[in-house]
Motif scaffolding. Structure first.
Motif, PDB file in Angstrom:
ATOM      1  N   SER A  51       0.867  -1.184   0.000  1.00  0.00           N
ATOM      2  CA  SER A  51       0.000   0.000   0.000  1.00  0.00           C
ATOM      3  C   SER A  51       0.899   1.228   0.000  1.00  0.00           C
ATOM      4  O   SER A  51       1.965   1.237   0.605  1.00  0.00           O
ATOM      5  N   SER A  52       0.459   2.241  -0.718  1.00  0.00           N
ATOM      6  CA  SER A  52       1.256   3.474  -0.767  1.00  0.00           C
ATOM      7  C   SER A  52       0.331   4.678  -0.744  1.00  0.00           C
ATOM      8  O   SER A  52      -0.848   4.585  -1.064  1.00  0.00           O
ATOM      9  N   SER A  53       0.903   5.794  -0.351  1.00  0.00           N
ATOM     10  CA  SER A  53       0.139   7.042  -0.338  1.00  0.00           C
ATOM     11  C   SER A  53       1.083   8.208  -0.620  1.00  0.00           C
ATOM     12  O   SER A  53       2.251   8.182  -0.244  1.00  0.00           O
ATOM     13  N   THR A  54       0.557   9.172  -1.314  1.00  0.00           N
ATOM     14  CA  THR A  54       1.308  10.388  -1.610  1.00  0.00           C
ATOM     15  C   THR A  54       0.386  11.575  -1.404  1.00  0.00           C
ATOM     16  O   THR A  54      -0.750  11.569  -1.866  1.00  0.00           O
ATOM     17  N   THR A  55       0.876  12.589  -0.703  1.00  0.00           N
ATOM     18  CA  THR A  55       0.132  13.827  -0.519  1.00  0.00           C
ATOM     19  C   THR A  55       0.822  14.912  -1.329  1.00  0.00           C
ATOM     20  O   THR A  55       2.041  15.088  -1.232  1.00  0.00           O
ATOM     21  N   ILE A  56       0.032  15.611  -2.143  1.00  0.00           N
ATOM     22  CA  ILE A  56       0.584  16.682  -2.981  1.00  0.00           C
ATOM     23  C   ILE A  56      -0.118  17.983  -2.620  1.00  0.00           C
ATOM     24  O   ILE A  56      -1.331  18.039  -2.512  1.00  0.00           O
ATOM     25  N   LYS A  57       0.682  19.016  -2.440  1.00  0.00           N
ATOM     26  CA  LYS A  57       0.131  20.341  -2.120  1.00  0.00           C
ATOM     27  C   LYS A  57       0.874  21.358  -2.969  1.00  0.00           C
ATOM     28  O   LYS A  57       2.103  21.433  -2.928  1.00  0.00           O
ATOM     29  N   GLY A  58       0.141  22.064  -3.772  1.00  0.00           N
ATOM     30  CA  GLY A  58       0.745  23.087  -4.621  1.00  0.00           C
ATOM     31  C   GLY A  58       1.713  22.490  -5.626  1.00  0.00           C
ATOM     32  O   GLY A  58       2.783  23.053  -5.842  1.00  0.00           O
ATOM     33  N   ALA A  59       1.384  21.344  -6.195  1.00  0.00           N
ATOM     34  CA  ALA A  59       2.196  20.648  -7.192  1.00  0.00           C
ATOM     35  C   ALA A  59       3.537  20.175  -6.638  1.00  0.00           C
ATOM     36  O   ALA A  59       4.483  19.933  -7.372  1.00  0.00           O
ATOM     37  N   ILE A  60       3.627  20.039  -5.311  1.00  0.00           N
ATOM     38  CA  ILE A  60       4.840  19.548  -4.665  1.00  0.00           C
ATOM     39  C   ILE A  60       4.462  18.384  -3.750  1.00  0.00           C
ATOM     40  O   ILE A  60       3.520  18.495  -2.959  1.00  0.00           O
ATOM     41  N   ALA A  61       5.187  17.304  -3.873  1.00  0.00           N
ATOM     42  CA  ALA A  61       4.920  16.149  -3.023  1.00  0.00           C
ATOM     43  C   ALA A  61       5.275  16.495  -1.577  1.00  0.00           C
ATOM     44  O   ALA A  61       6.388  16.900  -1.281  1.00  0.00           O
ATOM     45  N   GLN A  62       4.314  16.340  -0.692  1.00  0.00           N
ATOM     46  CA  GLN A  62       4.513  16.653   0.721  1.00  0.00           C
ATOM     47  C   GLN A  62       4.858  15.413   1.543  1.00  0.00           C
ATOM     48  O   GLN A  62       5.682  15.456   2.421  1.00  0.00           O
ATOM     49  N   ASN A  63       4.181  14.357   1.225  1.00  0.00           N
ATOM     50  CA  ASN A  63       4.316  13.131   1.993  1.00  0.00           C
ATOM     51  C   ASN A  63       4.249  11.949   1.036  1.00  0.00           C
ATOM     52  O   ASN A  63       3.326  11.857   0.247  1.00  0.00           O
ATOM     53  N   ASP A  64       5.196  11.061   1.120  1.00  0.00           N
ATOM     54  CA  ASP A  64       5.197   9.891   0.248  1.00  0.00           C
ATOM     55  C   ASP A  64       5.495   8.679   1.122  1.00  0.00           C
ATOM     56  O   ASP A  64       6.494   8.656   1.825  1.00  0.00           O
ATOM     57  N   GLY A  65       4.592   7.703   1.107  1.00  0.00           N
ATOM     58  CA  GLY A  65       4.779   6.533   1.964  1.00  0.00           C
ATOM     59  C   GLY A  65       4.526   5.240   1.218  1.00  0.00           C
ATOM     60  O   GLY A  65       3.728   5.185   0.292  1.00  0.00           O
ATOM     61  N   LEU A  66       5.227   4.222   1.626  1.00  0.00           N
ATOM     62  CA  LEU A  66       5.080   2.899   1.036  1.00  0.00           C
ATOM     63  C   LEU A  66       5.139   1.878   2.163  1.00  0.00           C
ATOM     64  O   LEU A  66       6.034   1.929   3.011  1.00  0.00           O
ATOM     65  N   LYS A  67       4.174   0.967   2.188  1.00  0.00           N
ATOM     66  CA  LYS A  67       4.118  -0.049   3.239  1.00  0.00           C
ATOM     67  C   LYS A  67       3.987  -1.418   2.591  1.00  0.00           C
ATOM     68  O   LYS A  67       3.207  -1.602   1.671  1.00  0.00           O
ATOM     69  N   SER A  68       4.761  -2.370   3.079  1.00  0.00           N
ATOM     70  CA  SER A  68       4.729  -3.740   2.574  1.00  0.00           C
ATOM     71  C   SER A  68       4.387  -4.668   3.730  1.00  0.00           C
ATOM     72  O   SER A  68       4.887  -4.497   4.843  1.00  0.00           O
ATOM     73  N   GLN A  69       3.554  -5.678   3.444  1.00  0.00           N
ATOM     74  CA  GLN A  69       3.178  -6.631   4.480  1.00  0.00           C
ATOM     75  C   GLN A  69       3.105  -8.033   3.879  1.00  0.00           C
ATOM     76  O   GLN A  69       2.631  -8.215   2.762  1.00  0.00           O
ATOM     77  N   VAL A  70       3.598  -8.987   4.618  1.00  0.00           N
ATOM     78  CA  VAL A  70       3.559 -10.394   4.216  1.00  0.00           C
ATOM     79  C   VAL A  70       2.865 -11.153   5.329  1.00  0.00           C
ATOM     80  O   VAL A  70       3.148 -10.937   6.500  1.00  0.00           O
TER      81      VAL A  70
END
Length: 141
Positions: A73-92
């Motif tokens: 699962s991943s998530s990215t937050t963009i504010k004003g055309a700039i990436a603010q937060n980028d996350g990636l999570k892996s689970q097995v």
């Protein structure tokens, strides 16, 4: 229509089952690594024991990834055309039965564990618990 369906219950039947076995059984291999010097412990032997455990768990995780895959699962937050937060999570997540340790050894500052999972052995363990079957023949009397 009702009379015909009612009559079908008067017939006795005998069902024969046969067990289904795959044509090919792959052997999966996995390797786990753990740095010796980074392990917690007050003595070199304690660090070695921790590295043995960690490398074995890492190898099991790799086997689990091969058998069950990974949930990403991943998530990215963009504010004003700039990436603010980028996350990636892996689970097995899964259960591995029948794996065996092929080798376990130190290589420099790293401890290595090699595992092997013979799917024939997994199939045999599965058969003893579940006993899957398919209908071979139905005989009506």
């Amino acid at each position: 229509m009702f009379v015909m369906s009612g009559c079908s219950s008067l017939f006795d039947k005998h069902v024969e089952y046969e067990y289904v076995e795959p044509d090919h059984y792959p052997v999966l291999k996995a390797i786990g690594y753990a740095p010796l010097s980074d392990q917690p412990g007050s003595s070199p032997s304690q660090k070695m024991l921790m590295a043995v455990k960690v490398s074995k768990l890492e190898a099991y995780r790799e086997l689990t990834e091969q058998v069950y895959g990974q949930s990403i699962s991943s998530s990215t937050t963009i504010k004003g055309a700039i990436a603010q937060n980028d996350g990636l999570k892996s689970q097995v997540n899964g259960v591995i039965r029948g794996a065996k340790v092929v080798k376990s050894y130190a290589a420099g500052d790293t401890y290595v564990t090699e595992l092997e999972l013979d799917m024939k052995r997994v199939h045999d363990l599965y058969i003893t618990q579940v006993k899957p079957r398919k209908i071979k023949r139905v005989t009506y009397y």
